[in-house]
Design a protein around this motif. Structure first.
Motif, PDB file in Angstrom:
ATOM      1  N   UNK A   2       0.844  -1.187   0.000  1.00  0.00           N
ATOM      2  CA  UNK A   2       0.000   0.000   0.000  1.00  0.00           C
ATOM      3  C   UNK A   2       0.881   1.239   0.000  1.00  0.00           C
ATOM      4  N   UNK A   3       0.565   2.162  -0.889  1.00  0.00           N
ATOM      5  CA  UNK A   3       1.304   3.418  -0.986  1.00  0.00           C
ATOM      6  C   UNK A   3       0.339   4.574  -0.786  1.00  0.00           C
ATOM      7  N   UNK A   4       0.700   5.506   0.069  1.00  0.00           N
ATOM      8  CA  UNK A   4      -0.069   6.735   0.249  1.00  0.00           C
ATOM      9  C   UNK A   4       0.614   7.798  -0.601  1.00  0.00           C
ATOM     10  N   UNK A  25       9.160  10.134  -5.426  1.00  0.00           N
ATOM     11  CA  UNK A  25      10.383   9.326  -5.565  1.00  0.00           C
ATOM     12  C   UNK A  25      10.477   8.193  -4.555  1.00  0.00           C
ATOM     13  N   UNK A  26      10.143   8.436  -3.288  1.00  0.00           N
ATOM     14  CA  UNK A  26      10.250   7.377  -2.272  1.00  0.00           C
ATOM     15  C   UNK A  26       9.318   6.211  -2.573  1.00  0.00           C
ATOM     16  N   UNK A  27       8.066   6.524  -2.919  1.00  0.00           N
ATOM     17  CA  UNK A  27       7.104   5.468  -3.227  1.00  0.00           C
ATOM     18  C   UNK A  27       7.476   4.760  -4.529  1.00  0.00           C
ATOM     19  N   UNK A  28       7.965   5.517  -5.510  1.00  0.00           N
ATOM     20  CA  UNK A  28       8.392   4.902  -6.776  1.00  0.00           C
ATOM     21  C   UNK A  28       9.552   3.937  -6.545  1.00  0.00           C
ATOM     22  N   UNK A  29      10.457   4.293  -5.646  1.00  0.00           N
ATOM     23  CA  UNK A  29      11.586   3.404  -5.332  1.00  0.00           C
ATOM     24  C   UNK A  29      11.106   2.132  -4.652  1.00  0.00           C
ATOM     25  N   UNK A  30      10.146   2.257  -3.718  1.00  0.00           N
ATOM     26  CA  UNK A  30       9.586   1.061  -3.061  1.00  0.00           C
ATOM     27  C   UNK A  30       8.949   0.144  -4.096  1.00  0.00           C
ATOM     28  N   UNK A  49      -6.800   1.700  -6.793  1.00  0.00           N
ATOM     29  CA  UNK A  49      -6.549   3.064  -6.324  1.00  0.00           C
ATOM     30  C   UNK A  49      -7.813   3.600  -5.668  1.00  0.00           C
ATOM     31  N   UNK A  50      -7.626   4.300  -4.560  1.00  0.00           N
ATOM     32  CA  UNK A  50      -8.746   4.975  -3.894  1.00  0.00           C
ATOM     33  C   UNK A  50      -8.442   6.467  -3.835  1.00  0.00           C
ATOM     34  N   UNK A  51      -9.365   7.253  -4.394  1.00  0.00           N
ATOM     35  CA  UNK A  51      -9.290   8.709  -4.353  1.00  0.00           C
ATOM     36  C   UNK A  51     -10.602   9.188  -3.751  1.00  0.00           C
ATOM     37  N   UNK A  52     -10.547   9.821  -2.607  1.00  0.00           N
ATOM     38  CA  UNK A  52     -11.778  10.245  -1.943  1.00  0.00           C
ATOM     39  C   UNK A  52     -12.635   9.028  -1.644  1.00  0.00           C
ATOM     40  N   UNK A  53     -13.885   9.051  -2.120  1.00  0.00           N
ATOM     41  CA  UNK A  53     -14.811   7.943  -1.906  1.00  0.00           C
ATOM     42  C   UNK A  53     -14.820   6.952  -3.065  1.00  0.00           C
ATOM     43  N   UNK A  54     -13.955   7.166  -4.050  1.00  0.00           N
ATOM     44  CA  UNK A  54     -13.961   6.359  -5.269  1.00  0.00           C
ATOM     45  C   UNK A  54     -12.787   5.395  -5.300  1.00  0.00           C
ATOM     46  N   UNK A  88      -4.793  13.327  -3.011  1.00  0.00           N
ATOM     47  CA  UNK A  88      -4.232  12.245  -2.201  1.00  0.00           C
ATOM     48  C   UNK A  88      -4.908  10.957  -2.619  1.00  0.00           C
ATOM     49  N   UNK A  89      -4.126   9.908  -2.697  1.00  0.00           N
ATOM     50  CA  UNK A  89      -4.674   8.610  -3.103  1.00  0.00           C
ATOM     51  C   UNK A  89      -3.944   7.484  -2.398  1.00  0.00           C
ATOM     52  N   UNK A  90      -4.655   6.388  -2.273  1.00  0.00           N
ATOM     53  CA  UNK A  90      -4.054   5.157  -1.744  1.00  0.00           C
ATOM     54  C   UNK A  90      -3.942   4.200  -2.915  1.00  0.00           C
ATOM     55  N   UNK A  91      -2.728   3.740  -3.180  1.00  0.00           N
ATOM     56  CA  UNK A  91      -2.443   2.843  -4.289  1.00  0.00           C
ATOM     57  C   UNK A  91      -2.075   1.489  -3.704  1.00  0.00           C
ATOM     58  N   UNK A  92      -2.833   0.458  -4.062  1.00  0.00           N
ATOM     59  CA  UNK A  92      -2.581  -0.895  -3.565  1.00  0.00           C
ATOM     60  C   UNK A  92      -2.139  -1.781  -4.722  1.00  0.00           C
ATOM     61  N   UNK A  93      -0.962  -2.355  -4.566  1.00  0.00           N
ATOM     62  CA  UNK A  93      -0.391  -3.256  -5.574  1.00  0.00           C
ATOM     63  C   UNK A  93      -0.421  -4.655  -4.981  1.00  0.00           C
TER      64      UNK A  93
END
Length: 96
Positions: A2-4, A25-30, A49-54, A88-93
């Motif tokens: 999970x990336x914020x 850059x930090x999240x891209x490196x992870x 991906x979660x953006x707001x309520x979507x 702001x978004x939460x990205x889950x891989x």
């Protein structure tokens, strides 16, 4: 994984124009550390991906040594997102 992420929405005017947010850059490196284990080809990585309520599914694209998160039209409309907005978004891989 999970990336914020917080970033500015930018526009790519290519053969398939789209809006994106670049991973910092930090999240891209992870993500880059496990990219070879989770890519399905051409460096693209499936993500939720979660953006707001979507929440939506998409693929992260390799771009300039990092990754770009597509922001779909339906998401931009639902969340009132415009070009240049900082979101702001939460990205889950998926786990490798």
């Amino acid at each position: 994984m999970d990336l914020e992420v917080t970033g500015e929405v930018w526009y790519w005017r290519g053969p398939a124009p789209f809006h994106f947010v670049s991973l910092p850059a930090d999240e891209a490196a992870r993500l880059g550390a496990v990219a070879n284990l989770v890519t399905y080809g051409w460096g693209c990585i499936p993500a939720t991906v979660r953006v707001g309520a979507t929440t939506y599914t998409t693929s992260l694209f390799p771009k300039d040594g990092g990754f770009a998160v597509p922001v779909k039209v339906a998401v931009r409309r639902a969340e009132g997102i415009d070009l240049g907005d900082v979101v702001s978004m939460r990205v889950t891989v998926p786990d490798p």
